[in-house]
Design an enzyme around this catalytic site. Sequence first.
Site, PDB file in Angstrom:
ATOM      1  N   HIS A 143     -10.178 -30.721   1.890  1.00  0.00           N
ATOM      2  CA  HIS A 143     -10.137 -30.112   2.972  1.00  0.00           C
ATOM      3  C   HIS A 143     -10.165 -31.158   4.379  1.00  0.00           C
ATOM      4  CE1 HIS A 143     -12.095 -26.498   0.879  1.00  0.00           C
ATOM      5  NE2 HIS A 143     -10.857 -26.489   0.715  1.00  0.00           N
ATOM      6  N   SER A 200     -14.318 -31.068  -0.875  1.00  0.00           N
ATOM      7  CA  SER A 200     -14.602 -31.012   0.310  1.00  0.00           C
ATOM      8  C   SER A 200     -15.606 -31.809   0.929  1.00  0.00           C
ATOM      9  CB  SER A 200     -14.746 -29.406   0.522  1.00  0.00           C
ATOM     10  OG  SER A 200     -14.700 -29.284   2.018  1.00  0.00           O
ATOM     11  N   ASP A 240     -14.034 -22.375  -2.239  1.00  0.00           N
ATOM     12  CA  ASP A 240     -12.735 -22.777  -2.611  1.00  0.00           C
ATOM     13  C   ASP A 240     -12.868 -23.542  -3.714  1.00  0.00           C
ATOM     14  OD1 ASP A 240     -10.053 -22.778  -2.163  1.00  0.00           O
ATOM     15  OD2 ASP A 240     -10.117 -24.565  -0.539  1.00  0.00           O
TER      16      ASP A 240
END
Length: 191
Positions: free
Chosen positions: A41, A14, A134
Amino acid sequence: MSAEGVEAIAIGASAGAVQALLRILPALPADYPIPLFIVVHVPPDRSNALVSLFAAKCQIAVREAEDKEPILPGTVYFAPSDYHLLVEADRSLSLSMDEPVNHSRPAIDVLLESAADAYGPALAAIVLTGANHDGAAGLKAVCAAGGTAIVQDFADAQVATMPEAALTACPSARVMTLDDLIPYLLTLAAT
């Protein structure tokens, strides 16, 4: 864990993802035999420029994953913006518009859990830099399936939250800097 027998690599990242991947992916040779699935992401309202960015800098083939696409060796597959990327048991890819997971679509957990189901101990999964949790549940699934779990060294990560959460979920994961990861990935191709 032994690097032998790895048939696929799944990577999640991310915040700081582009910088981290720019260190890793260009180091892979054109004939690298293992497919790589990558979730970064990307906001749903933005076009995904990752494929063109990395295709220009990598020797290995780089493409955006397509629904029902058979997995080819030596190819980097990026999840498209606003779609979950899943690996199917028949070694194909699928895309999903299911609800976001951890406020993200694509979500790293979705990729890692499906890849763990498809590849089991033949999967190596890597959680890189990022600012949320995540990837933690996904890496735990990889560990449970007997796969190889790796997290980026916290001191090496631009944002350590994601690798820290993944290591907490999967304490047996190996911790590596990006500089350690490159030769490790090259070793996987030689086994």
